[in-house]
Design an enzyme around this catalytic site. Structure first.
Site, PDB file in Angstrom:
ATOM      1  N   LEU A 158      21.270 -22.512 -10.185  1.00  0.00           N
ATOM      2  CA  LEU A 158      21.719 -21.139 -10.368  1.00  0.00           C
ATOM      3  C   LEU A 158      21.626 -20.776 -11.846  1.00  0.00           C
ATOM      4  CD1 LEU A 158      23.573 -22.632  -8.056  1.00  0.00           C
ATOM      5  CD2 LEU A 158      24.857 -20.501  -8.134  1.00  0.00           C
ATOM      6  N   GLY A 168      25.873 -20.670 -15.505  1.00  0.00           N
ATOM      7  CA  GLY A 168      24.792 -21.526 -15.002  1.00  0.00           C
ATOM      8  C   GLY A 168      25.309 -22.791 -14.342  1.00  0.00           C
ATOM      9  N   SER A 169      24.721 -23.170 -13.195  1.00  0.00           N
ATOM     10  CA  SER A 169      25.255 -24.305 -12.454  1.00  0.00           C
ATOM     11  C   SER A 169      24.251 -24.774 -11.400  1.00  0.00           C
ATOM     12  CB  SER A 169      26.585 -23.914 -11.784  1.00  0.00           C
ATOM     13  OG  SER A 169      26.430 -22.699 -11.071  1.00  0.00           O
ATOM     14  N   ARG A 170      24.721 -25.642 -10.496  1.00  0.00           N
ATOM     15  CA  ARG A 170      23.843 -26.268  -9.505  1.00  0.00           C
ATOM     16  C   ARG A 170      24.618 -26.470  -8.207  1.00  0.00           C
ATOM     17  NH1 ARG A 170      19.420 -30.130 -10.604  1.00  0.00           N
ATOM     18  NH2 ARG A 170      19.093 -31.567  -8.880  1.00  0.00           N
TER      19      ARG A 170
END
Length: 226
Positions: free
Chosen positions: A100, A187-189
Site C-alpha cells: 500500500l 505506507g504499509s503492507r
C-alpha cells in the site's frame, strides 16, 4: 422550524455523510492541521500556512473510505488496496503480498466470511513495506479467520512510515466477506495466506481494491460473481 434548527438539520447530515467516506481519524487530523494553518496565517501570513493546509487536504484524501461492491460466491477478496508484490508458497499455503503506497485507500477488509479465531500482535522492525523481508521482520497484526471449512490468515504489516495499526475486531467476532476491520496508517503492507483449497487468481504487478477484487477462488466450488 426555527433558523437555528434548520441550520442544525443541514449540518448533521453533511457531517454524517463526510464520516461515511472519510475515516474519522482523518477528519480529526485535517481539522487540527487546518486550525494550525489558520493560526500561522494570522501570525505570519498565508504563505507560511499553506503547507499545513495542504497537509490537511492530504489527510482527507489519505483517510478516504469508499463503498465497495463485494463479489458473491466462494471467493476470497483483497483485504487491502495496493499493488500485488508477491505470490509465492509459504509452507502448505500460498502467500499474497500487497503493498500500500500513501496514495492507496488504507481501510482494511476481511478476505472471507467467517469467525475471527485469533488476533496476535507481533512487535518488530519498520523496514520499507515493499521489501520481502518485512513480511517476517516488521511489526504486524496477524488475524486468523475460519469460515466454510477454510482458514485464512491476513497480516496488517507496518512499514517505514506506517507505525500505527488499527484493528476493530476481536476473537469470536463474526465477519462478512469484505467487511471493514481496521486500517494501517500511511505506507504499509498486507499479506494473505490461503491454503491448498484456494486457486490464486492474481499475480505480481496487479493492482487490487479491498473488498471488490477477487484474489482467489475455492477449488471445486461453483462461483457466482456479482
Amino acid at each position: 422550524m426555527t433558523a437555528d434548527r434548520l441550520r442544525r438539520s443541514r449540518v448533521v447530515p453533511r457531517a454524517a455523510k463526510l464520516r461515511e467516506v472519510i475515516v474519522l481519524d482523518g477528519i480529526y487530523y485535517a481539522l487540527t492541521l487546518a486550525g494550525a494553518g489558520g493560526l500561522v496565517w494570522w501570525l505570519t501570513g498565508a504563505w507560511f500556512s499553506a503547507p499545513l493546509w495542504l497537509l490537511a487536504g492530504f489527510c482527507l484524501f489519505f483517510f478516504r473510505d469508499p463503498e465497495r461492491a463485494i463479489p458473491d460466491g466462494p471467493v476470497a477478496v483483497a483485504p487491502a488496496d495496493g499493488k500485488v508484490v508477491a505470490v509465492k508458497p509459504e509452507g502448505a499455503a500460498h502467500r499474497i503480498s500487497i503493498f500500500l503506497s500513501v496514495f492507496d485507500v488504507h481501510v482494511n477488509r476481511t478476505p472471507i466470511a467467517g469467525t475471527i479465531s485469533s488476533v496476535q500482535y507481533q512487535e518488530g522492525q519498520f523496514l520499507v513495506a515493499s521489501k520481502e523481508a518485512c513480511s517476517a521482520q516488521n511489526e504486524q497484526n496477524v488475524v486468523t479467520v475460519q469460515g466454510d471449512g477454510s482458514t485464512v490468515v491476513f497480516k496488517q504489516i507496518a512499514g517505514l512510515i506506517a507505525r500505527r495499526i488499527v484493528f476493530n475486531k476481536k476473537p469470536g467476532d463474526r465477519v462478512a466477506a469484505g467487511e471493514r476491520v481496521g486500517l494501517i496508517k500511511f505506507g504499509s503492507r498486507m499479506d494473505v495466506l490461503l491454503g491448498p483449497e484456494w486457486e490464486i487468481v492474481v499475480r505480481p504487478g496487479m493492482h487490487v481494491a479491498a473488498g471488490s477484487s477477487v484474489i482467489a477462488r475455492r477449488i471445486g466450488r461453483e462461483t457466482h460473481d456479482a
